[in-house]
Design a protein around this motif. Structure first.
Motif: not given
Length: 125
Positions: A17, A19, A60, A64, A67-68, A81-83, A90
């Motif tokens: 992950s 961010r 979205y 993504v 997931r995001f 943007l939390q990924m 990606d």
């Protein structure tokens, strides 16, 4: 002068992950929306997500969704943007962009007048 500064990119293993942050400054209008895009080498810029300041509405891309997560700190004029569950596909330079509102056509890059400089995200397999 409107300024957008991205941060938080880096190298992460698949499944990890990151961010990303986008700090906005220099604008005078009250309502705005910030979107995240990415561009991989040899590919077109892809719209990922958008959030509106006035009502918090979000959009979205299917690639993504789930997931995001996009979020904002209104007081700081910062969008995140939390990924999660990142995959090698990606890998790209991630950009944030500003306009006055999000709509369901948020993914068109030509709609945005202001862009950040981008932050590199690399996902290793």
């Amino acid at each position: 002068e409107v300024r957008l500064v991205e941060s938080g990119g880096g190298l992460v293993q698949a499944g990890g992950s990151l961010r990303l942050s986008c700090a906005a400054s220099g604008f005078t209008f009250d309502d705005y929306a910030i979107a995240w895009f990415r561009q991989a080498p040899g590919k077109e810029r892809e719209g990922l997500s958008c959030i509106s300041r006035d009502d918090g509405s979000t959009y979205y891309a299917d690639s993504v969704k789930g997931r995001f997560t996009i979020s904002s700190d209104i007081a700081l004029h910062t969008v995140y943007l939390q990924m999660n569950s990142l995959q090698p596909e990606d890998t790209a330079v991630y950009y944030c962009a500003l306009r006055t509102y999000c709509t369901d056509n948020y993914y068109h890059a030509f709609l945005y007048s202001y862009w950040g400089q981008g932050t590199q995200v690399t996902v290793s397999s």
